[in-house]
Write a protein that holds these residues in place. Structure first.
Motif, mmCIF file in Angstrom:
data_model
loop_
_atom_site.group_PDB
_atom_site.id
_atom_site.type_symbol
_atom_site.label_atom_id
_atom_site.label_comp_id
_atom_site.label_asym_id
_atom_site.label_seq_id
_atom_site.Cartn_x
_atom_site.Cartn_y
_atom_site.Cartn_z
ATOM 1 N N THR A 1 0.840 -1.202 0.000
ATOM 2 C CA THR A 1 0.000 0.000 0.000
ATOM 3 C C THR A 1 0.874 1.251 0.000
ATOM 4 O O THR A 1 0.650 2.181 -0.783
ATOM 5 C CB THR A 1 -0.936 0.000 1.231
ATOM 6 N N ASP A 2 1.877 1.267 0.871
ATOM 7 C CA ASP A 2 2.770 2.421 0.978
ATOM 8 C C ASP A 2 3.543 2.637 -0.327
ATOM 9 O O ASP A 2 3.641 3.763 -0.819
ATOM 10 C CB ASP A 2 3.729 2.215 2.151
ATOM 11 N N LYS A 3 4.066 1.561 -0.899
ATOM 12 C CA LYS A 3 4.840 1.691 -2.143
ATOM 13 C C LYS A 3 3.967 2.151 -3.303
ATOM 14 O O LYS A 3 4.381 3.003 -4.092
ATOM 15 C CB LYS A 3 5.531 0.375 -2.499
ATOM 16 N N LEU A 4 2.765 1.579 -3.421
ATOM 17 C CA LEU A 4 1.894 1.983 -4.529
ATOM 18 C C LEU A 4 1.467 3.436 -4.369
ATOM 19 O O LEU A 4 1.434 4.186 -5.338
ATOM 20 C CB LEU A 4 0.668 1.069 -4.636
ATOM 21 N N TYR A 5 1.172 3.849 -3.138
ATOM 22 C CA TYR A 5 0.829 5.259 -2.887
ATOM 23 C C TYR A 5 1.975 6.174 -3.340
ATOM 24 O O TYR A 5 1.769 7.150 -4.066
ATOM 25 C CB TYR A 5 0.519 5.489 -1.400
ATOM 26 N N THR B 1 1.720 8.642 -6.628
ATOM 27 C CA THR B 1 1.852 10.085 -6.389
ATOM 28 C C THR B 1 2.767 10.704 -7.441
ATOM 29 O O THR B 1 2.411 11.703 -8.076
ATOM 30 C CB THR B 1 2.388 10.338 -4.964
ATOM 31 N N GLY B 2 3.936 10.102 -7.651
ATOM 32 C CA GLY B 2 4.863 10.621 -8.655
ATOM 33 C C GLY B 2 4.394 10.362 -10.072
ATOM 34 O O GLY B 2 4.520 11.222 -10.947
ATOM 35 N N TRP B 3 3.829 9.187 -10.330
ATOM 36 C CA TRP B 3 3.355 8.797 -11.659
ATOM 37 C C TRP B 3 2.264 9.736 -12.149
ATOM 38 O O TRP B 3 2.185 10.044 -13.329
ATOM 39 C CB TRP B 3 2.854 7.352 -11.581
ATOM 40 N N MET B 4 1.452 10.244 -11.195
ATOM 41 C CA MET B 4 0.370 11.160 -11.552
ATOM 42 C C MET B 4 0.832 12.619 -11.619
ATOM 43 O O MET B 4 0.027 13.496 -11.889
ATOM 44 C CB MET B 4 -0.784 11.040 -10.560
ATOM 45 N N GLY B 5 2.105 12.864 -11.346
ATOM 46 C CA GLY B 5 2.611 14.227 -11.463
ATOM 47 C C GLY B 5 2.801 14.959 -10.153
ATOM 48 O O GLY B 5 3.062 16.159 -10.144
ATOM 49 N N GLY B 6 2.678 14.242 -9.052
ATOM 50 C CA GLY B 6 2.895 14.847 -7.742
ATOM 51 C C GLY B 6 4.339 14.667 -7.305
ATOM 52 O O GLY B 6 5.212 14.354 -8.131
ATOM 53 N N PRO B 7 4.611 14.853 -6.019
ATOM 54 C CA PRO B 7 5.979 14.686 -5.514
ATOM 55 C C PRO B 7 6.523 13.293 -5.820
ATOM 56 O O PRO B 7 5.791 12.309 -5.762
ATOM 57 C CB PRO B 7 5.826 14.885 -3.993
ATOM 58 N N VAL C 1 10.640 7.630 -6.027
ATOM 59 C CA VAL C 1 12.004 7.785 -6.545
ATOM 60 C C VAL C 1 12.946 8.245 -5.439
ATOM 61 O O VAL C 1 14.072 7.753 -5.323
ATOM 62 C CB VAL C 1 12.017 8.767 -7.737
ATOM 63 N N GLU C 2 12.485 9.188 -4.604
ATOM 64 C CA GLU C 2 13.321 9.692 -3.513
ATOM 65 C C GLU C 2 13.704 8.580 -2.543
ATOM 66 O O GLU C 2 14.813 8.559 -2.020
ATOM 67 C CB GLU C 2 12.576 10.797 -2.751
ATOM 68 N N GLN C 3 12.797 7.627 -2.301
ATOM 69 C CA GLN C 3 13.068 6.572 -1.328
ATOM 70 C C GLN C 3 13.692 5.324 -1.941
ATOM 71 O O GLN C 3 14.561 4.699 -1.343
ATOM 72 C CB GLN C 3 11.776 6.191 -0.595
ATOM 73 N N TYR C 4 13.251 4.953 -3.146
ATOM 74 C CA TYR C 4 13.655 3.661 -3.714
ATOM 75 C C TYR C 4 14.441 3.763 -5.016
ATOM 76 O O TYR C 4 14.909 2.755 -5.523
ATOM 77 C CB TYR C 4 12.421 2.793 -3.990
ATOM 78 N N GLY C 5 14.533 4.950 -5.603
ATOM 79 C CA GLY C 5 15.186 5.072 -6.900
ATOM 80 C C GLY C 5 14.190 4.859 -8.034
ATOM 81 O O GLY C 5 12.984 4.788 -7.807
#
Length: 130
Positions: A50-54, A58-64, A68-72
């Protein structure tokens, strides 16, 4: 004076709505008997997924870019390779996501755009013949 197009992240309603979509998606995966095939590929406790998909969505939709910041870089297909994904698993995943979209996203045009984008990504994740 051009107006910048809103991202999917902005259109869906930001963090709270992305989280609601992900939570509903995993609730459906847990509840729907027809999603058993995809559910059994996940850990018993869905919190990590759940946490990873969120963070990813978030980034895939154009948000922060939380993922990538946490996992690359997501490298989605490579990360899914250990899991057998055929058309059946793809379709089960999409069943849950499209149901979650229909319940969480009020904007019909946005629902359609996201559904089409998810279908492309889900199809790309297939790594087994049917």
């Amino acid at each position: 004076i051009g107006t910048k197009a809103m991202t999917h992240y902005e259109r869906i309603g930001g963090a709270d709505k992305v989280r609601a979509l992900v939570l509903r998606f995993y609730q459906l995966m847990d509840e729907l008997p027809e999603a058993y095939g995809i559910r059994k590929l996940h850990a018993q406790d869905l919190q990590g997924a759940t946490d990873k998909l969120y963070k990813f969505l978030t980034g895939w939709m154009g948000g922060p870019q939380l993922y990538v910041e946490q996992y690359g870089h997501p490298m989605l297909r490579r990360r899914q390779l250990p899991f057998p994904i055929s058309s059946a698993e793809r379709d089960q995943w999409l069943l849950c996501m499209n149901q979650a979209l229909s319940e969480v996203v009020e904007d019909a045009a946005l629902r359609q755009e996201l559904s089409a984008a998810f279908a492309k990504v889900a199809d790309h994740m297939r790594n087994r013949e049917d």
